[in-house]
Scaffold this motif. Sequence first.
Motif, PDB file in Angstrom:
ATOM      1  N   SER A 245      37.286  31.992  48.098  1.00 32.99           N
ATOM      2  CA  SER A 245      36.368  32.215  46.976  1.00 32.99           C
ATOM      3  C   SER A 245      37.098  32.346  45.678  1.00 32.99           C
ATOM      4  O   SER A 245      36.616  31.964  44.616  1.00 32.99           O
ATOM      5  CB  SER A 245      35.517  33.471  47.236  1.00 32.99           C
ATOM      6  N   LEU A 246      38.279  32.881  45.732  1.00 39.21           N
ATOM      7  CA  LEU A 246      39.070  32.996  44.506  1.00 39.21           C
ATOM      8  C   LEU A 246      39.522  31.642  44.032  1.00 39.21           C
ATOM      9  O   LEU A 246      39.580  31.363  42.839  1.00 39.21           O
ATOM     10  CB  LEU A 246      40.290  33.897  44.756  1.00 39.21           C
TER      11      LEU A 246
ATOM     12  N   PHE B 216      45.947  44.242  32.518  1.00 36.98           N
ATOM     13  CA  PHE B 216      44.504  44.472  32.801  1.00 36.98           C
ATOM     14  C   PHE B 216      44.168  43.896  34.157  1.00 36.98           C
ATOM     15  O   PHE B 216      44.603  42.767  34.496  1.00 36.98           O
ATOM     16  CB  PHE B 216      43.632  43.842  31.729  1.00 36.98           C
ATOM     17  N   VAL B 217      43.416  44.579  34.945  1.00 44.44           N
ATOM     18  CA  VAL B 217      42.964  44.106  36.267  1.00 44.44           C
ATOM     19  C   VAL B 217      41.471  43.800  36.162  1.00 44.44           C
ATOM     20  O   VAL B 217      40.682  44.689  35.780  1.00 44.44           O
ATOM     21  CB  VAL B 217      43.221  45.184  37.346  1.00 44.44           C
ATOM     22  N   PRO B 218      41.065  42.541  36.498  1.00 47.23           N
ATOM     23  CA  PRO B 218      39.617  42.203  36.385  1.00 47.23           C
ATOM     24  C   PRO B 218      38.798  42.958  37.430  1.00 47.23           C
ATOM     25  O   PRO B 218      39.289  43.214  38.538  1.00 47.23           O
ATOM     26  CB  PRO B 218      39.609  40.708  36.636  1.00 47.23           C
ATOM     27  N   LEU B 219      37.603  43.286  37.065  1.00 49.95           N
ATOM     28  CA  LEU B 219      36.698  43.963  37.996  1.00 49.95           C
ATOM     29  C   LEU B 219      36.147  42.952  38.985  1.00 49.95           C
ATOM     30  O   LEU B 219      35.763  41.853  38.610  1.00 49.95           O
ATOM     31  CB  LEU B 219      35.553  44.638  37.213  1.00 49.95           C
ATOM     32  N   ALA B 220      36.163  43.287  40.260  1.00 47.17           N
ATOM     33  CA  ALA B 220      35.682  42.368  41.298  1.00 47.17           C
ATOM     34  C   ALA B 220      34.171  42.402  41.340  1.00 47.17           C
ATOM     35  O   ALA B 220      33.561  43.456  41.222  1.00 47.17           O
ATOM     36  CB  ALA B 220      36.274  42.777  42.648  1.00 47.17           C
ATOM     37  N   ASN B 221      33.610  41.196  41.532  1.00 48.55           N
ATOM     38  CA  ASN B 221      32.157  41.144  41.737  1.00 48.55           C
ATOM     39  C   ASN B 221      31.851  41.407  43.200  1.00 48.55           C
ATOM     40  O   ASN B 221      32.753  41.673  44.005  1.00 48.55           O
ATOM     41  CB  ASN B 221      31.598  39.818  41.259  1.00 48.55           C
TER      42      ASN B 221
ATOM     43  N   GLN C 298      34.660  41.666  46.404  1.00 51.72           N
ATOM     44  CA  GLN C 298      34.938  43.060  46.753  1.00 51.72           C
ATOM     45  C   GLN C 298      35.749  43.208  48.043  1.00 51.72           C
ATOM     46  O   GLN C 298      36.705  44.001  48.094  1.00 51.72           O
ATOM     47  CB  GLN C 298      33.608  43.818  46.866  1.00 51.72           C
ATOM     48  N   PRO C 299      35.473  42.417  49.087  1.00 52.73           N
ATOM     49  CA  PRO C 299      36.312  42.561  50.305  1.00 52.73           C
ATOM     50  C   PRO C 299      37.766  42.202  50.061  1.00 52.73           C
ATOM     51  O   PRO C 299      38.680  42.851  50.581  1.00 52.73           O
ATOM     52  CB  PRO C 299      35.647  41.583  51.283  1.00 52.73           C
ATOM     53  N   TYR C 300      37.982  41.164  49.256  1.00 53.27           N
ATOM     54  CA  TYR C 300      39.360  40.743  48.985  1.00 53.27           C
ATOM     55  C   TYR C 300      40.099  41.801  48.162  1.00 53.27           C
ATOM     56  O   TYR C 300      41.275  42.096  48.402  1.00 53.27           O
ATOM     57  CB  TYR C 300      39.363  39.407  48.262  1.00 53.27           C
TER      58      TYR C 300
ATOM     59  N   LEU D  14      43.526  43.778  49.103  1.00 52.25           N
ATOM     60  CA  LEU D  14      44.717  43.876  48.244  1.00 52.25           C
ATOM     61  C   LEU D  14      45.204  45.315  48.132  1.00 52.25           C
ATOM     62  O   LEU D  14      46.410  45.586  48.072  1.00 52.25           O
ATOM     63  CB  LEU D  14      44.406  43.330  46.849  1.00 52.25           C
ATOM     64  N   LEU D  15      44.296  46.224  48.095  1.00 56.16           N
ATOM     65  CA  LEU D  15      44.653  47.628  47.952  1.00 56.16           C
ATOM     66  C   LEU D  15      45.417  48.155  49.189  1.00 56.16           C
ATOM     67  O   LEU D  15      46.110  49.165  49.116  1.00 56.16           O
ATOM     68  CB  LEU D  15      43.402  48.470  47.701  1.00 56.16           C
TER      69      LEU D  15
END
Length: 328
Positions: A3-4, A16-21, A25-27, A31-32
Amino acid sequence: MASLVSNPQPAMAPGFVPLANVAQQPYVSELLSFTLDRLHKEPELLRVDAERLRRQMQEVAVGNYRAFITAADALQSVREEVSSIDKHLESLISEVPKLTSGCSEFMDSAQQILEKRRLNRTLLANHSTLLDLLEIPQLMDTCVRNGNYDEALDLEAFVLKLATMHSKLPVIQSLAEEVRQTTQSMLSQLLQRLRSNIQLPECLRVIGYLRRLGVFNEHEMRLQFLKCREAWLAAIIDDLDQGNVYEFLKRMADCHRVHLFDVVTQYRAIFADDTSGNEENYDGGLLFSWAMHRITSHLNTLQTMLPKTTEGVSLAIILEQCMVCWLH
């Protein structure tokens, strides 16, 4: 990860880290959970996956180019057909009022045809009756020619009743007009019979027919009767031979003695004077005036013809005939 690659995010400023839609969100959660070394390797792994996917897409495109070309052609054809349909639809919409008008005209025309068909069927069903009606003038004329006046008058009364009931029908009015012409012919024949040598019973019948015709009122009927009988009597006297004065005057006196008495008798038998004061049945001196006219005519003829004879015997006989005539 896919999807990315398929939905790359716009470049972000360092730090800056973009906010996940919701889809990412699972990806992001994954990563975390990575270690620092794994996170350093993640960009390279993403690049490798993206390259692999790009090659696969190219292979799919190359392997199925005919389908893509066909789909593109089909899409273009569909666009052209839709445009053509749109134009034809506009033309059809513009023609709808004409179609509606044409349908209305067709309905009106069909209604008229149905009405004519109904009339024709009615005409066919009543053909015999109509034929009988159209033959009435000819039948009436035949009756008049053969002297069947009662039947002719019955036909006339029937047609007049029809003309009154159907005053707006041209065929009935035309029929009535033909019957009126035949009635005039019958009237002429009846008056001509009064100008002939007929006796009282025949006079009564003729006057009865004239009354049924309703052409004359009572006073006019009396006047017509005397006119016709006068014409008949005058014709008889005019036919006498005037070469022999004696014979002429003698026969003229005989004619007056016989026929004048007959006419007076017929008149009194046919036209009974009404003493109730009804002017319609009042003689008004017609019979007296006519008798005086005949006497005056006789006297004028005597004054003209007597000087042409000098024989005393002849004069005596003529005088005797005149006395017998007018004292009768």
